[in-house]
Scaffold this active site. Structure first.
Site, PDB file in Angstrom:
ATOM      1  N   GLU A  64      39.315  22.771  33.035  1.00 59.87           N
ATOM      2  CA  GLU A  64      38.374  22.761  31.924  1.00 59.87           C
ATOM      3  C   GLU A  64      37.483  21.524  31.961  1.00 59.87           C
ATOM      4  O   GLU A  64      36.292  21.594  31.644  1.00 59.87           O
ATOM      5  CB  GLU A  64      39.123  22.854  30.594  1.00 59.87           C
ATOM      6  CG  GLU A  64      39.749  24.220  30.344  1.00 59.87           C
ATOM      7  CD  GLU A  64      38.715  25.334  30.321  1.00 59.87           C
ATOM      8  OE1 GLU A  64      37.538  25.079  29.974  1.00 59.87           O
ATOM      9  OE2 GLU A  64      39.079  26.472  30.666  1.00 59.87           O
ATOM     10  N   TYR A 147      36.152  22.430  22.035  1.00 62.48           N
ATOM     11  CA  TYR A 147      36.198  23.493  23.035  1.00 62.48           C
ATOM     12  C   TYR A 147      37.398  23.320  23.968  1.00 62.48           C
ATOM     13  O   TYR A 147      38.163  24.263  24.195  1.00 62.48           O
ATOM     14  CB  TYR A 147      34.910  23.539  23.870  1.00 62.48           C
ATOM     15  CG  TYR A 147      35.127  24.353  25.118  1.00 62.48           C
ATOM     16  CD1 TYR A 147      35.142  25.739  25.061  1.00 62.48           C
ATOM     17  CD2 TYR A 147      35.425  23.736  26.335  1.00 62.48           C
ATOM     18  CE1 TYR A 147      35.424  26.505  26.183  1.00 62.48           C
ATOM     19  CE2 TYR A 147      35.708  24.487  27.458  1.00 62.48           C
ATOM     20  CZ  TYR A 147      35.705  25.864  27.367  1.00 62.48           C
ATOM     21  OH  TYR A 147      36.010  26.616  28.487  1.00 62.48           O
ATOM     22  N   ASP A 165      32.413  28.811  24.911  1.00 64.32           N
ATOM     23  CA  ASP A 165      31.599  28.129  25.905  1.00 64.32           C
ATOM     24  C   ASP A 165      30.256  28.843  25.992  1.00 64.32           C
ATOM     25  O   ASP A 165      29.980  29.795  25.253  1.00 64.32           O
ATOM     26  CB  ASP A 165      32.313  28.053  27.249  1.00 64.32           C
ATOM     27  CG  ASP A 165      32.219  29.340  28.049  1.00 64.32           C
ATOM     28  OD1 ASP A 165      32.022  30.424  27.446  1.00 64.32           O
ATOM     29  OD2 ASP A 165      32.333  29.284  29.292  1.00 64.32           O
ATOM     30  N   CYS A 220      27.198  39.436  32.076  1.00 66.60           N
ATOM     31  CA  CYS A 220      26.224  39.114  31.032  1.00 66.60           C
ATOM     32  C   CYS A 220      25.633  37.730  31.308  1.00 66.60           C
ATOM     33  O   CYS A 220      25.712  36.818  30.492  1.00 66.60           O
ATOM     34  CB  CYS A 220      26.891  39.164  29.655  1.00 66.60           C
ATOM     35  SG  CYS A 220      25.737  39.209  28.278  1.00 66.60           S
TER      36      CYS A 220
END
Length: 319
Positions: A64, A147, A165, A220
């Protein structure tokens, strides 16, 4: 494929209608989206090392930190080397912070390396070397924001958290809000929508978080969405509205060539390769413009990424 953007008054009105109507309906009951998206993820998810059971919570945390503003293809080799060298937080905490900067290589935004080192040290000191499970404890670690805390709690421990995110925000903007892109900065409305769409079942919520992120990364996408392959294309508010073009504030772009970021990268590259302190004249040779070079070097020192020594010499930080 996505349809050609239409800018007529009728289409604009349709987009506004979709944007206003879909969130209330879908946010109240996201179950219509959960199954198609998680089923797609089960079939198409990439086999990434931080998703494997053996990665553990530390592997998830390292990924991350590295994946922030950096594509998977660049992260993979550095991640593998990092975990081979520092398989547990205690291993990293035992090293000088400069070694973290050295191992970070050319991933960019090297302050993340210092923050990860600080987080590892805190994990060792406060939690006996084990990445904590509780969201609040994760959030209290140096360099860990909302996050990252949510992502580690969700991906490592299977907990129910909204993980927002850039990829997830884009999926929600299109599928639910009917907009091509989300706002430049995460808004309270986006966080509220993400919480409303979150499945009640904890394991399903964790899969949903990973699945929506993967959907944004693979299909996407920002530049070329593959709507014909999307599992929720038939429910996508943006597509149903005719794929209206973005009409909000200009999207931020990240220039690199000729910027202070580039100069900082060149200076750090010299220091990463050096086994001894580097004289000023060696650093002076990496960039012709003296004012910008000095500004970049001062910034590195101020950020704790470079340690100045007597005699005009510099090295990576040792403490």
């Amino acid at each position: 494929m996505t349809s050609t953007p239409v800018t007529s008054t009728a289409t604009t009105a349709a987009a506004e209608t979709a944007s206003a109507a879909v969130p209330a309906a879908e946010a109240a009951d996201g179950t219509a989206l959960h199954g198609p998206v998680t089923d797609w993820f089960d079939e198409h998810a990439r086999d990434l090392p931080w998703r494997r059971p053996e990665a553990g919570a530390w592997g998830v945390m390292v990924s991350e930190f590295m994946l922030q503003q950096t594509p998977v293809s660049r992260v993979l080799p550095v991640y593998e080397q990092w975990l081979a060298r520092w398989p547990r937080p205690a291993d990293l905490a035992a090293e000088a912070p400069g070694e973290a900067v050295r191992a970070w290589g050319r991933l960019g935004y090297p302050r993340r390396a210092l923050r990860l080192h600080a987080a590892a040290s805190a994990i060792q000191e406060r939690h006996g070397g084990d990445v904590p499970r509780e969201h609040g404890q994760l959030l209290a670690l140096p360099g860990v924001g909302e996050y990252t805390a949510a992502a580690v709690a969700s991906f490592a421990y299977g907990q129910r958290h909204a993980v927002l995110d850039t990829n997830v925000r884009r999926v929600f903007a299109r599928a639910v809000a009917g907009r091509q892109f989300p706002p430049n900065a995460t808004t309270a409305a986006e966080r509220k929508l993400a919480r409303q769409l979150l499945p009640e079942d904890e394991p399903l919520a964790a899969r949903w978080a990973a699945a929506t992120m993967e959907l944004g990364a693979l299909l996407c996408t920002a530049r070329a969405p593959e709507c014909h392959r999307c599992p929720i294309a038939a429910r996508c508010a943006w597509r149903l509205a005719g794929s209206p073009v973005h009409d909000g504030p200009p999207r931020r772009t990240q220039a690199y060539a000729g910027t202070d970021r580039q100069v900082r990268g060149k200076l750090l590259a010299v220091l990463r390769e050096a086994v001894a302190p580097v004289p000023q004249q060696v650093l002076d040779a990496v960039w012709d413009e003296p004012v910008q070079r000095a500004r970049a070097l001062d910034g590195l020192v101020s950020d704790g990424l470079v340690e100045p020594l007597s005699g005009g010499r510099y090295r990576l930080p040792t403490s």
